[in-house]
Design an enzyme around this catalytic site. Structure first.
Site, mmCIF file in Angstrom:
data_model
loop_
_atom_site.group_PDB
_atom_site.id
_atom_site.type_symbol
_atom_site.label_atom_id
_atom_site.label_comp_id
_atom_site.label_asym_id
_atom_site.label_seq_id
_atom_site.Cartn_x
_atom_site.Cartn_y
_atom_site.Cartn_z
ATOM 1 N N ASP A 124 -8.881 -4.616 -6.554
ATOM 2 C CA ASP A 124 -8.414 -3.415 -5.847
ATOM 3 C C ASP A 124 -8.833 -2.166 -6.623
ATOM 4 O O ASP A 124 -8.415 -1.960 -7.757
ATOM 5 C CB ASP A 124 -6.892 -3.468 -5.707
ATOM 6 N N HIS A 171 -8.242 -4.056 -1.972
ATOM 7 C CA HIS A 171 -6.941 -3.539 -1.584
ATOM 8 C C HIS A 171 -6.389 -4.231 -0.340
ATOM 9 O O HIS A 171 -5.185 -4.436 -0.206
ATOM 10 C CB HIS A 171 -7.043 -2.033 -1.345
ATOM 11 N N SER A 229 0.845 -1.194 0.000
ATOM 12 C CA SER A 229 0.000 0.000 0.000
ATOM 13 C C SER A 229 0.883 1.248 0.000
ATOM 14 O O SER A 229 1.749 1.383 -0.867
ATOM 15 C CB SER A 229 -0.951 -0.038 1.198
#
Length: 375
Positions: free
Chosen positions: A321, A354, A149
């Site tokens: 995502d 995600h 991330s």
């Protein structure tokens, strides 16, 4: 506000002054970190983990803290990041409220909390701070840097700003620049915090905490961290108990609403709002294209990535995502390959969006294990 530091966390003092990319400097700053495994005599078996926005340095259980870590299934003896082979370091991001210096820390020049007097924070500042931790541990070159991330951004900045600092790289659900959709979501999260009257231009305390703003920001974040496919499969249209009293008009009615509310309430008092604002904005500013501005094509993110030199790399993403979409991990692999790396792109058919790297260990674990076993 209180800082939230896990037991067993260690601290690395940063050089003073520590210069920030966008101006200003920190004095007496530190970075929180934890370690697992043993650094070998050649000091060439180190793996660095750089995290997303909210995690602390406690990725897994260790001698200093037996509590379960935020990446427990991934780090440890016999696990994908195998501490029998690797010396693993995880740093808490500069600007956080979990041990590293940030807006919730005391400004040594004033004796008061930094709050909004904290210098403008960039992803590159976090990368430089992490690099200083690694050098402070006597490690000249990492075997691998792993970023997920926001940490995927930090890892790319680390590699670009410090050539030769790592032999290999795993980028998990990361990106080389913030895209408009992600910027828009984070902008709304920041606005929710800033419009809470208790935020008071950053001048809040534990008794006047901007809880409503943080709740809304966290709910919006959680919605984007998962996929519509998972929301459908997990909750459907199941309603809450119809016999419960109707406490307020337009109150919670569906299970998915109750889940978001519970998740938000568990988070809000565990993270400092000003730190959230600073770290969120640092992601919006990040763009490796600016490092290619002098190239003939000018401002191309792939050209920026091509300036990075690593031997091997793996970019992993989840097909569902929406926050760091799959094309960004593909772009990372293509850009690093343009710089001479043996770079692979691995799209994983995970329904969990995600956050898949935090929950879908059956898919992400083998990918990380196989890459590390091959270097």
């Amino acid at each position: 506000m209180t800082e939230f530091i896990p037991p067993g966390t260690r601290f690395h003092p940063l050089p003073s002054p520590f210069r920030m990319k966008r101006g200003g400097a920190l004095h007496g700053a530190r970075v929180a970190y934890e370690t697992w495994g043993t650094l070998n005599e050649r000091r060439d078996n180190a793996v660095l983990i750089v995290t997303g926005l909210s995690p602390d340095a406690h990725a897994a259980r260790n001698a200093g803290n037996p509590d379960e870590g935020w990446w427990e299934p991934m780090v440890g003896s016999g696990k994908p990041i195998d501490t029998d082979r690797w010396f693993v370091v995880c740093v808490n991001s500069l600007g956080s409220c979990k041990g590293s210096t940030g807006p919730a820390s005391v400004n040594p020049d004033t004796g008061a909390l930094y709050r909004l007097d904290f210098p403008e924070l960039s992803v590159e500042d976090g990368a430089n701070a992490a690099f200083d931790v690694v050098r402070g541990l006597g490690i000249e070159q990492l075997a691998c840097i792993i970023g997920n991330s926001m940490g995927g951004m930090t890892a790319l900045a680390y590699l670009l700003l410090h050539p030769g600092a790592a032999r290999t790289h795993i980028n998990i659900s990361g990106s080389a620049q913030a895209l408009p959709f992600s910027i828009a979501i984070r902008s709304l999260q920041r606005e929710a915090i800033r419009l809470d009257p208790h935020w008071n231009h950053g001048q809040y305390d534990d008794d006047t905490y901007p809880e409503s703003g943080m709740r809304m920001a966290r709910k919006l974040g959680v919605i984007t961290y998962r996929s519509a496919l998972e929301w459908d499969g997990r909750f459907g249209r199941v309603r809450l108990d119809s016999d419960r009293p109707d406490e307020e008009p337009f109150g919670l009615e569906f299970q998915v609403e109750s889940y978001l509310e519970g998740h938000a309430r568990r988070f809000v008092r565990r993270f400092d709002p000003n730190c959230y604002l600073y770290l969120s904005r640092s992601m919006d500013w990040f763009d490796l294209a600016e490092y290619a501005a002098q190239e003939p094509a000018g401002g191309d993110v792939v050209a920026g990535l091509a300036k990075i030199r690593v031997q091997r790399a793996l970019a992993i993403g989840a097909t569902t995502d929406i926050l760091f979409p799959l094309q960004q991990q593909q772009q990372i692999a293509e850009g690093l390959a343009a710089g001479g790396a043996q770079a692979d792109f691995l799209p994983l058919e995970s329904p969990q969006g995600h956050d898949a790297f935090l929950v879908d260990y059956d898919r992400f674990g083998p990918a990380v294990r196989d890459f590390l076993a091959s270097i």
